[in-house]
Design an enzyme around this catalytic site. Structure first.
Site, PDB file in Angstrom:
ATOM      1  N   ASP A  20       1.079  -1.356  -0.092  1.00 38.79           N
ATOM      2  CA  ASP A  20       0.061   0.204   0.013  1.00 38.79           C
ATOM      3  C   ASP A  20       0.983   1.216   0.183  1.00 38.79           C
ATOM      4  O   ASP A  20       1.917   1.225   0.455  1.00 38.79           O
ATOM      5  CB  ASP A  20      -1.012   0.024   1.153  1.00 38.79           C
ATOM      6  CG  ASP A  20      -2.067   0.980   0.909  1.00 38.79           C
ATOM      7  OD1 ASP A  20      -2.356   1.294   0.104  1.00 38.79           O
ATOM      8  OD2 ASP A  20      -2.774   1.127   2.248  1.00 38.79           O
ATOM      9  N   HIS A  37       2.215   3.636  -9.097  1.00 41.83           N
ATOM     10  CA  HIS A  37       1.901   2.101  -9.262  1.00 41.83           C
ATOM     11  C   HIS A  37       3.280   1.416 -10.040  1.00 41.83           C
ATOM     12  O   HIS A  37       3.556   0.498  -9.868  1.00 41.83           O
ATOM     13  CB  HIS A  37       0.874   1.947 -10.162  1.00 41.83           C
ATOM     14  CG  HIS A  37      -0.422   2.215  -9.164  1.00 41.83           C
ATOM     15  ND1 HIS A  37      -0.667   1.817  -7.975  1.00 41.83           N
ATOM     16  CD2 HIS A  37      -1.506   3.013  -9.774  1.00 41.83           C
ATOM     17  CE1 HIS A  37      -1.856   2.296  -7.547  1.00 41.83           C
ATOM     18  NE2 HIS A  37      -2.464   2.981  -8.508  1.00 41.83           N
ATOM     19  N   LEU A 131      10.610 -20.185  -4.955  1.00 43.47           N
ATOM     20  CA  LEU A 131       9.689 -19.443  -4.279  1.00 43.47           C
ATOM     21  C   LEU A 131       8.161 -19.588  -5.340  1.00 43.47           C
ATOM     22  O   LEU A 131       8.251 -19.399  -6.416  1.00 43.47           O
ATOM     23  CB  LEU A 131      10.011 -18.038  -4.150  1.00 43.47           C
ATOM     24  CG  LEU A 131       9.159 -16.955  -3.607  1.00 43.47           C
ATOM     25  CD1 LEU A 131       8.665 -16.922  -2.328  1.00 43.47           C
ATOM     26  CD2 LEU A 131       9.378 -15.642  -3.915  1.00 43.47           C
TER      27      LEU A 131
HETATM   28  C1  IPE Z   1      -5.456  -2.789  -0.128  1.00 47.75           C
HETATM   29  O1  IPE Z   1      -5.071  -1.402  -0.212  1.00 47.75           O
HETATM   30  C2  IPE Z   1      -5.417  -3.330  -1.443  1.00 47.75           C
HETATM   31  C3  IPE Z   1      -4.173  -3.314  -2.053  1.00 47.75           C
HETATM   32  C4  IPE Z   1      -3.073  -3.162  -1.685  1.00 47.75           C
HETATM   33  C5  IPE Z   1      -4.156  -4.173  -3.076  1.00 47.75           C
HETATM   34  P1  IPE Z   1      -6.341  -0.272  -0.473  1.00 47.75           P
HETATM   35  O2  IPE Z   1      -5.299   1.177  -0.739  1.00 47.75           O
HETATM   36  O3  IPE Z   1      -7.034  -0.394  -1.563  1.00 47.75           O
HETATM   37  O4  IPE Z   1      -7.059  -0.239   0.941  1.00 47.75           O
HETATM   38  P2  IPE Z   1      -8.162   0.859   1.560  1.00 47.75           P
HETATM   39  O5  IPE Z   1      -9.053   1.157   0.721  1.00 47.75           O
HETATM   40  O6  IPE Z   1      -7.242   1.984   1.954  1.00 47.75           O
HETATM   41  O7  IPE Z   1      -8.318   0.069   2.743  1.00 47.75           O
HETATM   42  C1  IPE Z   2      -1.580   0.254  -3.455  1.00 44.63           C
HETATM   43  O1  IPE Z   2      -1.199   1.666  -3.450  1.00 44.63           O
HETATM   44  C2  IPE Z   2      -1.955  -0.207  -4.772  1.00 44.63           C
HETATM   45  C3  IPE Z   2      -3.370  -0.851  -4.893  1.00 44.63           C
HETATM   46  C4  IPE Z   2      -4.361  -0.764  -4.132  1.00 44.63           C
HETATM   47  C5  IPE Z   2      -3.607  -1.079  -6.321  1.00 44.63           C
HETATM   48  P1  IPE Z   2      -2.476   2.811  -3.367  1.00 44.63           P
HETATM   49  O2  IPE Z   2      -2.930   2.983  -4.657  1.00 44.63           O
HETATM   50  O3  IPE Z   2      -3.725   2.270  -2.465  1.00 44.63           O
HETATM   51  O4  IPE Z   2      -1.711   4.024  -2.750  1.00 44.63           O
HETATM   52  P2  IPE Z   2      -2.453   5.163  -1.606  1.00 44.63           P
HETATM   53  O5  IPE Z   2      -2.931   4.210  -0.675  1.00 44.63           O
HETATM   54  O6  IPE Z   2      -3.713   5.845  -2.426  1.00 44.63           O
HETATM   55  O7  IPE Z   2      -1.296   5.859  -1.258  1.00 44.63           O
HETATM   56 MG    MG Z   3      -3.894   2.540  -0.513  1.00 43.22          MG
END
Ligand code: IPE
Ligand code: IPE
Ligand code: MG
Length: 246
Positions: A20, A37, A131
């Site tokens: 995240d 990303h 792995l």
């Molecule tokens: C969780 O992250 C999903 C992934 C890392 C793929 P999100 O960014 O979607 O989670 P929330 O919405 O903040 O809980």
């Molecule tokens: C995690 O990073 C990737 C996915 C959920 C696909 P985020 O896109 O959720 O990044 P933040 O949480 O907005 O910083």
């Molecule tokens: Mg996120």
């Protein structure tokens, strides 16, 4: 070196990661979310390499949740395109490192070209003996449990399972992670303290490690730090400390 502090005889078999913070990383660097990303792929490469070096057997990465479909269309499309690119670009590297690719999640909801590339990559890494890299895609813990329940209901209907045979181990065999041990360690980056519908059943006794590091900055050294922290813990599984130590 961080790696020298690791006890080699106490490496978790299965590490799961909620990757995240890509969006916030991008914002910090004055760029759009997609840029974050894209940078996240470097972190994936490093962590896969690190897990392989330690002899971790299973690494599950939460890449796209059921709820992530509700993000803006542009972002979802960019994530799908990025996924294809990463698979194509990393395939030789995965094979060099003997990594076996697997997926969990509702793959049928992914675009056809993504499904095709994934199937190809899974096939082309299927004989690798290192792995197991499990990518959670269009995944949610509730989806997983519900799918298992549906399969079981069907089997009960046709008489393949009788009610009193439905034990925990039978249930587990119907989850998407069937055959894979539960993660001993769950890592979440970006300073959020929640599970966001990840492996709900499977993390019943996992150790949690939360770090403020944003995913694009995470590297294998950070994975090693998480495992060192894990190794300092006492896992009691409901018993007393005394019972565990004797
Ligand atoms: C969780 O992250 C999903 C992934 C890392 C793929 P999100 O960014 O979607 O989670 P929330 O919405 O903040 O809980
Ligand atoms: C995690 O990073 C990737 C996915 C959920 C696909 P985020 O896109 O959720 O990044 P933040 O949480 O907005 O910083
Ligand atoms: Mg996120």
């Amino acid at each position: 070196m961080v790696i020298d502090e690791l006890k080699q005889n106490c490496i978790p078999q299965h590490v799961a990661v909620i990757m995240d913070g890509n969006g916030r990383w991008a914002e910090l660097h004055g760029n759009d979310r997609i840029f974050g990303h894209r940078q996240g792929v470097d972190a994936v490469r490093s962590v896969v390499e690190g897990a392989g070096e330690l002899g971790v057997k299973y690494l599950t990465l939460y890449a796209f949740s059921t709820e992530n479909w509700d993000r803006p269309k542009d972002e979802v499309e960019a994530l799908m395109a990025l996924l294809i690119n990463a698979i194509v670009q990393e395939l030789d590297n995965l094979n060099d490192k003997q990594v076996k690719l697997l997926t969990i999640g509702d793959l049928s909801s992914l675009p056809a070209d993504v499904q095709l590339k994934l199937a190809e990559a899974i096939l082309r890494t299927s004989n690798n003996t290192g792995l197991h890299l499990i990518i959670a895609l269009s995944y949610s813990g509730r989806w997983d449990i519900l799918e298992a329940a549906k399969q079981i209901i069907h089997k009960v209907k046709i008489g393949d399972i009788v009610d009193d045979q439905l034990t925990e181990s039978v249930f587990v065999n119907h989850l998407s992670t069937s055959g894979i041990p539960d993660p001993e360690l769950l890592i979440r980056t970006s300073g959020e303290y929640r599970i966001s519908n990840f492996l709900l059943w499977q993390i019943a006794y996992s150790e949690f490690y939360f770090t403020p590091i944003l995913w694009p900055d995470f590297r294998k050294e950070n994975l090693f730090e998480a495992i060192i922290d894990f190794q300092r813990r006492e896992r009691r599984f409901g018993k007393t400390s005394e019972q565990i130590r004797s």
